[in-house]
Write a protein that holds these residues in place. Structure first.
Motif, PDB file in Angstrom:
ATOM      1  N   VAL A 171       2.999 -12.319 -49.280  1.00  0.00           N
ATOM      2  CA  VAL A 171       3.582 -11.240 -48.918  1.00  0.00           C
ATOM      3  C   VAL A 171       2.652 -10.078 -48.607  1.00  0.00           C
ATOM      4  O   VAL A 171       2.721  -9.188 -47.736  1.00  0.00           O
ATOM      5  N   THR A 172       1.747  -9.901 -49.470  1.00  0.00           N
ATOM      6  CA  THR A 172       0.682  -8.832 -49.476  1.00  0.00           C
ATOM      7  C   THR A 172      -0.188  -9.143 -48.116  1.00  0.00           C
ATOM      8  O   THR A 172      -0.249  -8.075 -47.390  1.00  0.00           O
ATOM      9  N   GLU A 173      -0.359 -10.273 -47.862  1.00  0.00           N
ATOM     10  CA  GLU A 173      -1.141 -10.559 -46.605  1.00  0.00           C
ATOM     11  C   GLU A 173      -0.297 -10.129 -45.394  1.00  0.00           C
ATOM     12  O   GLU A 173      -0.905  -9.494 -44.420  1.00  0.00           O
ATOM     13  N   GLY A 174       0.938 -10.551 -45.464  1.00  0.00           N
ATOM     14  CA  GLY A 174       1.836 -10.216 -44.425  1.00  0.00           C
ATOM     15  C   GLY A 174       1.968  -8.772 -43.957  1.00  0.00           C
ATOM     16  O   GLY A 174       2.028  -8.380 -42.818  1.00  0.00           O
ATOM     17  N   ALA A 175       2.081  -7.920 -45.240  1.00  0.00           N
ATOM     18  CA  ALA A 175       2.392  -6.435 -44.997  1.00  0.00           C
ATOM     19  C   ALA A 175       0.956  -5.867 -44.462  1.00  0.00           C
ATOM     20  O   ALA A 175       1.221  -5.097 -43.530  1.00  0.00           O
ATOM     21  N   MET A 176      -0.207  -6.386 -45.035  1.00  0.00           N
ATOM     22  CA  MET A 176      -1.404  -5.775 -44.430  1.00  0.00           C
ATOM     23  C   MET A 176      -1.663  -6.148 -42.942  1.00  0.00           C
ATOM     24  O   MET A 176      -2.270  -5.411 -42.160  1.00  0.00           O
ATOM     25  N   LEU A 177      -1.230  -7.453 -42.522  1.00  0.00           N
ATOM     26  CA  LEU A 177      -1.430  -7.670 -41.147  1.00  0.00           C
ATOM     27  C   LEU A 177      -0.489  -6.871 -40.409  1.00  0.00           C
ATOM     28  O   LEU A 177      -0.775  -6.466 -39.062  1.00  0.00           O
ATOM     29  N   ALA A 178       0.657  -6.179 -41.093  1.00  0.00           N
ATOM     30  CA  ALA A 178       1.332  -5.441 -40.100  1.00  0.00           C
ATOM     31  C   ALA A 178       0.947  -3.772 -40.347  1.00  0.00           C
ATOM     32  O   ALA A 178       1.359  -2.944 -39.567  1.00  0.00           O
ATOM     33  N   GLY A 179      -0.178  -3.578 -41.157  1.00  0.00           N
ATOM     34  CA  GLY A 179      -0.811  -2.393 -41.196  1.00  0.00           C
ATOM     35  C   GLY A 179       0.097  -1.447 -41.863  1.00  0.00           C
ATOM     36  O   GLY A 179      -0.028  -0.175 -41.762  1.00  0.00           O
ATOM     37  N   LYS A 180       0.736  -2.126 -42.983  1.00  0.00           N
ATOM     38  CA  LYS A 180       1.653  -1.033 -43.730  1.00  0.00           C
ATOM     39  C   LYS A 180       1.019  -0.987 -45.128  1.00  0.00           C
ATOM     40  O   LYS A 180       0.546  -1.775 -45.656  1.00  0.00           O
ATOM     41  N   PRO A 181       1.342  -0.037 -46.012  1.00  0.00           N
ATOM     42  CA  PRO A 181       0.823   0.438 -47.458  1.00  0.00           C
ATOM     43  C   PRO A 181       1.560  -0.692 -48.326  1.00  0.00           C
ATOM     44  O   PRO A 181       2.606  -1.229 -48.039  1.00  0.00           O
TER      45      PRO A 181
ATOM     46  N   ASP B 107       5.153 -14.601 -43.013  1.00  0.00           N
ATOM     47  CA  ASP B 107       5.863 -14.105 -41.684  1.00  0.00           C
ATOM     48  C   ASP B 107       7.023 -13.192 -41.993  1.00  0.00           C
ATOM     49  O   ASP B 107       7.399 -11.959 -40.988  1.00  0.00           O
ATOM     50  N   LEU B 108       7.613 -13.423 -43.054  1.00  0.00           N
ATOM     51  CA  LEU B 108       8.942 -12.338 -43.444  1.00  0.00           C
ATOM     52  C   LEU B 108       8.612 -11.093 -43.637  1.00  0.00           C
ATOM     53  O   LEU B 108       9.146 -10.034 -43.336  1.00  0.00           O
ATOM     54  N   ALA B 109       7.530 -10.991 -44.576  1.00  0.00           N
ATOM     55  CA  ALA B 109       6.973  -9.619 -45.013  1.00  0.00           C
ATOM     56  C   ALA B 109       6.494  -8.786 -43.838  1.00  0.00           C
ATOM     57  O   ALA B 109       6.633  -7.606 -43.606  1.00  0.00           O
ATOM     58  N   LYS B 110       5.968  -9.399 -42.776  1.00  0.00           N
ATOM     59  CA  LYS B 110       5.265  -8.834 -41.792  1.00  0.00           C
ATOM     60  C   LYS B 110       6.432  -8.297 -40.998  1.00  0.00           C
ATOM     61  O   LYS B 110       6.280  -7.328 -40.344  1.00  0.00           O
TER      62      LYS B 110
ATOM     63  N   PRO C  29      -7.425 -10.041 -54.950  1.00  0.00           N
ATOM     64  CA  PRO C  29      -8.406 -10.480 -53.820  1.00  0.00           C
ATOM     65  C   PRO C  29      -8.080  -9.347 -52.410  1.00  0.00           C
ATOM     66  O   PRO C  29      -8.694  -9.316 -51.489  1.00  0.00           O
ATOM     67  N   TYR C  30      -6.861  -8.830 -52.324  1.00  0.00           N
ATOM     68  CA  TYR C  30      -6.065  -8.217 -51.151  1.00  0.00           C
ATOM     69  C   TYR C  30      -5.964  -6.682 -51.338  1.00  0.00           C
ATOM     70  O   TYR C  30      -6.069  -5.864 -50.350  1.00  0.00           O
ATOM     71  N   LEU C  31      -5.748  -6.207 -52.622  1.00  0.00           N
ATOM     72  CA  LEU C  31      -5.443  -4.865 -52.784  1.00  0.00           C
ATOM     73  C   LEU C  31      -6.571  -4.143 -53.489  1.00  0.00           C
ATOM     74  O   LEU C  31      -7.324  -4.614 -54.159  1.00  0.00           O
ATOM     75  N   SER C  32      -6.657  -2.684 -53.229  1.00  0.00           N
ATOM     76  CA  SER C  32      -7.447  -1.796 -53.744  1.00  0.00           C
ATOM     77  C   SER C  32      -7.183  -1.643 -55.185  1.00  0.00           C
ATOM     78  O   SER C  32      -5.890  -1.762 -55.424  1.00  0.00           O
ATOM     79  N   SER C  33      -8.054  -1.107 -55.973  1.00  0.00           N
ATOM     80  CA  SER C  33      -7.614  -0.955 -57.449  1.00  0.00           C
ATOM     81  C   SER C  33      -6.716   0.540 -57.623  1.00  0.00           C
ATOM     82  O   SER C  33      -6.202   0.514 -58.462  1.00  0.00           O
TER      83      SER C  33
END
Length: 263
Positions: A150-160, A126-129, A180-184
Motif C-alpha cells: 500500500v505504501t509503495e502504491g501511494a508513493m508511486l501516485a506521488g501522494k503523502p 495497484d488498489l492504493a495507487k 524502508p519506504y517512509l521517512s522518520s
C-alpha cells in the motif's frame, strides 16, 4: 554438752534449747533457699524472656522481611503500571501530532506476512495507487507485508503517506523506527496496540466535508481482524461517520475471507 549447728550453739541436755536450735537452723535454711531462689529466678526469667524476645524478634524480622517484599512487589507493580500508562499516553499524543502534521486519509488494514511474491501484494499496491489518484489524500498504513504494498502504491501516485507500526509485528520485535519506504517524520512505532488503534481511528474521522477518508480491509490474520471488527463496531455505534460518512471497503481477494462473510 555443747554442739555447733552452724552459727548457733545449743546444749544437748536441754530439750527446749534443742527445739529452738532446730527451729533457728531450719529458719536459716529456708531463708537461704528463698534467697537462693530469689537470686536465681530472675536470671532464669530473664533468660526465658530473652529467649522469647529473640524468637519474637526473629519472627518479627521474618514477618517484616516478608512485608517488605510484599510492599516492594506492590510498589514495583504500581510503578510498572504508572510507567506503562505514561508511555501509552505519550504514544497517543504522538499519534495525534503525526495525524495533524501529515493529514487524515485512507487507512489500510492488511496482513504483514504476505510479501512481494504473493499475488495479493500486487493487487494491494495497484488498489492504493488508484484510490490515491481518485481521492488525492493521505495513505495510512504501517508494518511489512501488504502494508508495504500500500505504501509503495501511494508513493508511486506521488501522494503523502503516514504510518503506524506496532513494535511486535509478525513475531519479530523491532526496537527501531526504521521503515524502508517512509521517512522518520511520517512514521511512528507504537509499543501498545491501543495507541496504534487510537491513531488509526483518528486518521479516518472526518472533521469537515473537505476531509476525504475511508477504511480499506485487505486479506489479513487474526490480529488485523481484531482491528477490522473494532472499527466496524465503532461505525455501527456511530462513533465514526455519524455526521460525515466514512466508507468501509472489504477486499475479498480470491475469497480469502469468504468463510468469515458467510458466518
Amino acid at each position: 554438752m555443747a554442739a555447733s549447728l552452724g552459727t548457733h550453739v545449743v546444749l544437748r541436755g536441754t530439750h527446749e534449747t534443742r527445739i529452738r536450735a532446730t527451729f533457728c537452723a531450719e529458719k536459716n535454711r529456708i531463708i537461704e533457699l528463698v534467697s537462693s531462689s530469689q537470686s536465681t529466678r530472675p536470671f532464669k526469667e530473664q533468660s526465658l524472656l530473652a529467649s522469647k524476645s529473640s524468637l519474637g524478634w526473629m519472627r518479627g524480622r521474618a514477618q517484616m522481611s516478608s512485608s517488605r517484599k510484599a510492599l516492594c512487589r506492590v510498589l514495583s507493580s504500581t510503578l510498572h503500571r504508572a510507567l506503562n500508562f505514561y508511555i501509552f499516553k505519550e504514544e497517543i499524543k504522538k499519534c495525534y501530532e503525526l495525524i495533524n502534521r501529515v493529514g487524515r486519509g485512507v487507512v489500510y488494514l492488511g496482513s504483514s506476512r504476505m510479501g512481494p511474491s504473493h499475488s495479493h501484494y500486487v493487487q494491494a499496491q495497484d488498489l492504493a495507487k488508484e484510490i490515491e489518484n481518485l481521492l488525492d489524500c493521505t495513505t495510512w498504513s504501517g508494518g511489512p507485508g501488504l502494508m508495504d504494498a500500500v505504501t509503495e502504491g501511494a508513493m508511486l501516485a506521488g501522494k503523502p503517506v503516514g504510518g503506524f507500526k506496532i513494535g511486535r509485528e509478525a513475531g519479530e520485535w523491532t526496537a527501531s523506527n526504521f521503515h524502508p519506504y517512509l521517512s522518520s517524520e511520517n512514521y511512528l512505532t507504537c509499543r501498545f496496540f491501543p495507541a496504534r488503534k487510537h491513531g488509526l481511528v483518528d486518521a479516518v474521522v472526518r472533521n469537515n466535508s473537505f476531509d476525504k477518508t475511508a477504511v480499506v480491509a485487505l486479506p489479513c490474520g487474526i490480529d488485523t481482524l481484531d482491528e477490522v471488527f473494532e472499527i466496524l463496531a465503532l461505525i455501527q455505534l456511530e462513533w465514526i461517520g455519524s455526521k460525515l460518512h466514512v466508507p468501509f471497503l472489504l477486499m475479498n481477494y480470491d475469497s480469502f475471507i469468504q468463510s468469515c462473510l458467510n458466518f
